[in-house]
Design an enzyme around this catalytic site. Structure first.
Site, short mmCIF file in Angstrom:
data_model
loop_
_atom_site.label_atom_id
_atom_site.label_comp_id
_atom_site.label_asym_id
_atom_site.label_seq_id
_atom_site.Cartn_x
_atom_site.Cartn_y
_atom_site.Cartn_z
N GLY A 190 0.84 -1.21 0.00
CA GLY A 190 0.00 0.00 0.00
C GLY A 190 0.86 1.24 0.00
N GLU A 212 5.71 -3.24 0.64
CA GLU A 212 5.63 -3.10 -0.82
C GLU A 212 4.90 -1.78 -1.08
OE1 GLU A 212 6.78 -4.90 -3.34
OE2 GLU A 212 7.63 -6.54 -2.18
N CYS A 247 1.17 0.08 -9.17
CA CYS A 247 2.36 0.61 -8.49
C CYS A 247 3.54 0.75 -9.43
CB CYS A 247 2.71 -0.30 -7.33
SG CYS A 247 2.94 -2.01 -7.83
P1 NAD Z 1 -5.37 0.71 0.42
O1 NAD Z 1 -6.10 1.99 0.67
O2 NAD Z 1 -6.12 -0.48 0.00
O3 NAD Z 1 -4.53 0.42 1.72
C1 NAD Z 1 -3.71 -0.72 1.85
C2 NAD Z 1 -4.08 -1.47 3.09
O4 NAD Z 1 -3.83 -0.66 4.23
C3 NAD Z 1 -5.56 -1.85 3.15
O5 NAD Z 1 -5.68 -3.20 3.51
C4 NAD Z 1 -6.13 -0.93 4.20
O6 NAD Z 1 -7.20 -1.51 4.93
C5 NAD Z 1 -4.95 -0.69 5.12
N1 NAD Z 1 -5.05 0.60 5.80
C6 NAD Z 1 -5.48 1.77 5.29
N2 NAD Z 1 -5.41 2.74 6.22
C7 NAD Z 1 -4.92 2.17 7.35
C8 NAD Z 1 -4.60 2.65 8.65
N3 NAD Z 1 -4.77 3.92 8.99
N4 NAD Z 1 -4.12 1.77 9.55
C9 NAD Z 1 -3.93 0.49 9.24
N5 NAD Z 1 -4.21 -0.03 8.00
C10 NAD Z 1 -4.70 0.79 7.08
O7 NAD Z 1 -4.27 0.90 -0.70
P2 NAD Z 1 -3.45 2.20 -1.08
O8 NAD Z 1 -2.49 2.51 0.01
O9 NAD Z 1 -4.31 3.27 -1.61
O10 NAD Z 1 -2.68 1.54 -2.32
C11 NAD Z 1 -2.06 2.31 -3.25
C12 NAD Z 1 -0.59 2.46 -2.91
O11 NAD Z 1 -0.01 1.17 -2.80
C13 NAD Z 1 0.18 3.17 -3.97
O12 NAD Z 1 1.15 3.98 -3.37
C14 NAD Z 1 0.84 2.04 -4.74
O13 NAD Z 1 2.00 2.42 -5.43
C15 NAD Z 1 1.12 1.07 -3.65
N6 NAD Z 1 1.16 -0.29 -4.16
C16 NAD Z 1 2.33 -0.94 -4.11
C17 NAD Z 1 2.43 -2.22 -4.64
C18 NAD Z 1 3.72 -2.99 -4.60
O14 NAD Z 1 3.68 -4.17 -4.88
N7 NAD Z 1 4.84 -2.38 -4.28
C19 NAD Z 1 1.31 -2.81 -5.21
C20 NAD Z 1 0.13 -2.10 -5.23
C21 NAD Z 1 0.05 -0.84 -4.70
#
Ligand code: NAD
Length: 479
Positions: A190, A212, A247
């Protein structure tokens, strides 16, 4: 529904792990086969869920989520014996006679927190590593892709060993409750802001982490390339990956002032071939996941600092949460779009006098998850590989490195820590135990008191590997 009891769930999982069941080769294989079945038998249900969450085109769902997952599972099944085998390593003179090996062992009970953009693959791919390595695992899918989250909970409940593999659906309260537990590893996918929350929670228990994360992944386009192929591969990595919500999608492009008009013309004409004259109506582009992200992207486009910079696209359909492939030219470095990860269908193109100048732009920012270069210039390619730090690099394509399981997939610096895919997933969820095996023979008295000059000389000779020194020490010769 009552809020789940994270402590009770953890107690159950600890019990399962302590029973030793998850450690056997047979259990690991049975769970990997169950995952493979789940992905094969329920393809339509998974595709439908992804369509509901993101209007993801079926081809992208199949190729970028289901097929990659199945490949990953197939590879783990094929290689598991080898991955689990102790690795013999050399020993030194100091421990002669002895042998040594590295024995991989499971970490215990692990947590996988996954993101919404590839909600099927990003949830189950780390789970493959966790299971292959013999752990009990809890998966927390993203609440922002609720249909896929619910399909995952249902199917894992049906197919997997429920006393060792669990799914907890939910949002911040559920994740917070999970993070209060003591895990043996946390694997988070995330954004970096939540990555910091996860890291702080993990630090309380000294729990190791894989993060990640994302970042601004650049693509450099040199002027000596096959422009049509380059343009198509940039489009495939940007708009053909979840409409830029990936990502590893190119976040921004850099080319020379001279070459920019050719690149833009080719991108425009290929985009039209792929998505038609009215891309908002195309079924081959995912929608923006929700109104929060739609508004976030709209804000990037409404920034005064980029007024007049949109040279292609820019159309929006708020009712259907669609944004057309959009290209911007020479946006200022301090505009919102250049300050944060875009994660959507907007592609700023920056121009430089010489293609080498692009390296300074990339180096002035946080280390990205990926960096791409299109060129036929050998020297430029070598400079790119030795000078640009990123999670991964690809020359003459975009995003495809993540389909190569012999390459580690992960970030560096702000784009993350740790890596997975293929054997790297097994390693991410294993402890490499150092094992030294000795017999009772060759018990060297020199290591024991009382310490004497003779013993010291013998040890020095042994450490230096000097046969003559050893002889001298043993026979008590001095210079
Ligand atoms: P998201 O909003 O789904 O969050 C990721 C996870 O974090 C979820 O399961 C969510 O429930 C949890 N979460 C959210 N807020 C939280 C908090 N305050 N406390 C605890 N847990 C919490 O996803 P996102 O962050 O919007 O995803 C997009 C980001 O992820 C981008 O920056 C993208 O580049 C990155 N990403 C990286 C990869 C990789 O493989 N490196 C893959 C996909 C996405």
């Amino acid at each position: 529904m009552a809020f789940f009891d994270a402590a009770a769930m953890m107690k159950g999982l600890r019990g399962t792990y302590a029973s030793g069941r998850t450690r056997s080769y047979e259990w690991r294989v049975s769970q990997l086969k169950a995952l493979l079945k789940l992905a094969s038998f329920h393809e339509k249900e998974i595709v439908d869920a992804l369509r509901s969450d993101l209007s993801k085109p079926e081809l992208e769902s199949f190729l970028q989520e289901i097929a990659l997952l199945k490949e990953s599972c197939g590879l783990a099944l094929k290689e598991l014996h080898r991955w689990m085998a102790p690795e013999k390593v050399k020993t030194m003179m100091t421990t002669f006679p002895s042998s040594a090996e590295i024995v991989p062992e499971p970490l215990g009970v692990v947590l996988v927190i996954s993101a919404w953009n590839y909600p099927f693959l990003l949830s189950l791919d780390p789970v493959i590593g966790a299971i292959a390595a013999g752990n009990a695992v809890v998966l927390k899918p993203s609440e922002i892709a609720p249909a896929t989250s619910s399909v995952l909970a249902k199917l894992l409940g049906q197919y997997m060993d429920c006393s060792a593999v669990k799914v907890v659906e939910g949002a911040i309260p559920e994740t917070t409750a999970l993070l209060e537990q003591k895990w043996d590893k946390i694997f988070y996918t995330g954004n970096g802001k939540v990555g910091r929350i996860v890291s702080a929670a993990a630090a309380k228990h000294l729990t190791p982490l894989v993060l990640e994360l994302g970042g601004k992944s650049p693509v450099i386009v040199d002027s000596n390339v096959d422009l049509k192929v380059a343009a198509r591969r940039i489009i495939a990595g940007k708009w053909g990956c979840n409409n830029g919500q990936a990502c590893v999608s190119p976040d921004y492009a850099i080319t020379t002032k001279e070459f920019a008009p050719d690149l833009i013309d080719t991108l425009r004409s290929e985009l039209e071939k792929f998505y038609g004259k009215d891309p908002l109506k195309s079924n081959d582009l995912s929608r923006i996941v929700n109104s929060n992200h739609f508004n976030r992207l709209s804000k990037l486009l409404d920034d005064d600092k980029i007024s007049g910079k949109i040279i292609h696209g820019g159309q929006k359909d708020i009712a259907n949460l669609k944004i057309a492939p959009t290209i911007l030219l020479d946006v200022p470095g301090d505009s919102l779009i250049m300050e944060e990860e875009i994660f959507g269908p907007l592609l700023p193109i920056l121009t430089v006098n010489n293609v080498e100048d692009s390296f300074n732009i990339i180096k002035s920012k946080d280390k990205p998850l990926a960096a791409y270069l299109f060129t036929n210039n050998k020297k430029l390619k070598e400079n790119f590989i030795s000078n640009i730090s990123a999670g991964g690099l690809v020359v003459n394509d975009t995003t495809m490195h993540l389909a190569v399981p012999t390459l580690p997939f992960g970030g560096v610096g702000e784009s993350g820590m740790g890596a997975y895919h293929g054997k790297f997933s097994f390693d991410a969820f294993s402890h490499k135990k150092a094992v030294l095996l000795r017999s009772f023979a060759g018990d060297l008295s020199s290591r024991y008191p009382p310490y004497t000059p003779k013993k010291l000389n013998l040890l020095k000779a042994l450490v230096n590997g000097s046969l003559l020194g050893i002889l001298r020490a043993l026979l008590g010769w001095h210079d």
